[in-house]
Design an enzyme around this catalytic site. Structure first.
Site, PDB file in Angstrom:
ATOM      1  CB  ALA A   1      -1.200  -0.108   0.998  1.00  0.00           C
TER       2      ALA A   1
ATOM      3  CB  THR B   1       0.880   5.932   0.672  1.00  0.00           C
ATOM      4  OG1 THR B   1       2.251   5.818   1.125  1.00  0.00           O
ATOM      5  CG2 THR B   1      -0.176   5.325   1.542  1.00  0.00           C
TER       6      THR B   1
ATOM      7  N   PRO C   1      -5.204   6.386   0.433  1.00  0.00           N
ATOM      8  CG  PRO C   1      -7.073   6.492   1.185  1.00  0.00           C
ATOM      9  CD  PRO C   1      -6.168   6.479   0.108  1.00  0.00           C
ATOM     10  CG  ASP C   2      -2.502   0.587   4.356  1.00  0.00           C
ATOM     11  OD1 ASP C   2      -3.459  -0.133   4.115  1.00  0.00           O
ATOM     12  OD2 ASP C   2      -1.196   0.936   5.234  1.00  0.00           O
ATOM     13  CG  PHE C   3      -8.163  -1.283   3.705  1.00  0.00           C
ATOM     14  CD1 PHE C   3      -9.012  -2.233   4.168  1.00  0.00           C
ATOM     15  CD2 PHE C   3      -7.877  -1.319   2.395  1.00  0.00           C
ATOM     16  CE1 PHE C   3      -8.437  -3.123   4.108  1.00  0.00           C
ATOM     17  CE2 PHE C   3      -8.364  -2.703   1.787  1.00  0.00           C
ATOM     18  CZ  PHE C   3      -8.028  -3.729   2.776  1.00  0.00           C
ATOM     19  NE  ARG C   4      -4.885  -5.124   5.305  1.00  0.00           N
ATOM     20  CZ  ARG C   4      -4.333  -5.111   3.721  1.00  0.00           C
ATOM     21  NH1 ARG C   4      -3.735  -4.169   3.097  1.00  0.00           N
ATOM     22  NH2 ARG C   4      -4.686  -6.224   2.841  1.00  0.00           N
TER      23      ARG C   4
ATOM     24  CD  GLN D   1       1.096  -6.788  -0.394  1.00  0.00           C
ATOM     25  OE1 GLN D   1       1.911  -5.729   0.501  1.00  0.00           O
ATOM     26  NE2 GLN D   1       0.948  -7.584   1.112  1.00  0.00           N
ATOM     27  CG  ASN D   2      -0.575  -1.416  -3.794  1.00  0.00           C
ATOM     28  OD1 ASN D   2      -1.669  -1.637  -2.864  1.00  0.00           O
ATOM     29  ND2 ASN D   2       0.256  -0.480  -4.065  1.00  0.00           N
TER      30      ASN D   2
ATOM     31  CG  ASP E   1      -3.289   1.195  -7.230  1.00  0.00           C
ATOM     32  OD1 ASP E   1      -2.328   1.667  -7.823  1.00  0.00           O
ATOM     33  OD2 ASP E   1      -2.886   1.457  -5.674  1.00  0.00           O
TER      34      ASP E   1
ATOM     35  CG  HIS F   1      -3.945  -8.631  -2.488  1.00  0.00           C
ATOM     36  ND1 HIS F   1      -3.474  -7.734  -1.590  1.00  0.00           N
ATOM     37  CD2 HIS F   1      -3.928  -9.279  -2.614  1.00  0.00           C
ATOM     38  CE1 HIS F   1      -2.985  -8.389  -0.821  1.00  0.00           C
ATOM     39  NE2 HIS F   1      -2.660  -9.613  -1.005  1.00  0.00           N
TER      40      HIS F   1
ATOM     41  CB  CYS G   1     -21.100 -10.241 -15.595  1.00  0.00           C
ATOM     42  SG  CYS G   1     -22.742 -10.831 -15.516  1.00  0.00           S
TER      43      CYS G   1
ATOM     44  CB  CYS H   1     -23.057 -14.073 -18.960  1.00  0.00           C
ATOM     45  SG  CYS H   1     -21.927 -12.112 -19.358  1.00  0.00           S
TER      46      CYS H   1
ATOM     47  CB  THR I   1       4.122  -4.488   2.202  1.00  0.00           C
ATOM     48  OG1 THR I   1       3.833  -5.417   3.362  1.00  0.00           O
ATOM     49  CG2 THR I   1       6.241  -4.653   1.638  1.00  0.00           C
TER      50      THR I   1
HETATM   51 ZN    ZN Z   1     -23.535 -10.836 -17.966  1.00  0.00          ZN
END
Ligand code: ZN
Length: 232
Positions: A18, A22, A27-30, A97-98, A100, A115, A123, A126, A184
């Site tokens: 993360a 930054t 932001p790093d949500f952890r 690990q990002n 984005d 990740h 979907c 399908c 990290t």
């Molecule tokens: Zn579909």
């Protein structure tokens, strides 16, 4: 020293967390000042779980659109330097690990996103693929033309990582002459175990704060990644 190490290496692997993003304003949500003290009824780890996605799909997407997608974020100095290193032939792969997509936005070609990515969406009924714009522009729950729910290709809590990705990442690390681990805290699986596959003596940890794994590294730099990479 980092400059010297990179200079004499020709098979570098960069593994980033993360902290790589930054400095692009993501932001790093952890982290403590991340998303914890926010308005949602559940902690991010709960909302970003497989279970929550299927049971509270609308709430999931509300959080996801608001907290996980940063369309105005641009690559920072670290992303840009990694593009240069790849073009010079020294850097073989970026393992991130990002989710984005900023490495690709900067111009990096060989990126393993363990990740997943917000830019790929599928979907669940399908299998049709959708881009990020479709997710952003759809109201509430994004639906496929077939009526199925569209799920982001990001690894949620409770889901397993893509094994072939992990295998590729580990192979690169095993063969690397230099491993740069950055942004990290090495507390999240599989980050912590990845470094154990590295056999060389140029394991460099670059992180703003100390990590519990600093003692495994040959070199530790506690500073901002963008700033450090910019000086290389
Ligand atoms: Zn579909």
């Amino acid at each position: 020293m980092l400059k010297k190490l990179i200079g004499e290496s020709n098979n570098i692997v960069f593994f980033g967390g993360a902290g790589t993003s930054t400095e692009s304003g993501i932001p790093d949500f952890r982290s403590v000042d991340g998303l914890y003290n926010q308005k949602y009824k559940f902690p991010p780890e709960t909302i970003l779980s497989n279970d929550f996605f299927y049971k509270n799909t609308e709430e999931f997407f509300k959080f996801y659109r608001e907290k996980m997608i940063f369309t105005s974020a641009v690559p920072n100095d670290a992303h840009k330097k990694l593009v240069e290193l790849e073009e010079s032939g020294k850097l073989k792969v970026i393992i991130t690990q990002n989710i984005d997509g900023l490495h690709q936005k900067a111009g990096s070609k060989n990126v393993i996103e363990i990740h997943g990515s917000i830019h790929r969406n599928t979907c669940i009924q399908c299998g049709k693929k959708y881009d990020l714009d479709y997710i952003i522009n759809s109201f509430h729950i994004p639906k496929c033309e077939c009526g199925g729910i569209i799920k982001p290709d990001v690894v949620l809590y409770g889901e397993s990582l893509d094994y072939s990705n992990i295998e590729r990442a580990i192979n690169y690390i095993k063969n690397a002459d230099m491993l740069i681990v950055a942004g990290t805290s090495l507390t999240v699986y599989p980050a912590a175990s990845f470094i154990e596959y590295y056999k060389g003596n140029k394991l460099v940890l670059i992180n703003k704060d100390k990590t519990s794994r600093d003692r495994y590294a040959n070199y530790v730099i506690n500073d901002y990644l963008g700033k450090v990479m910019n000086e290389v």
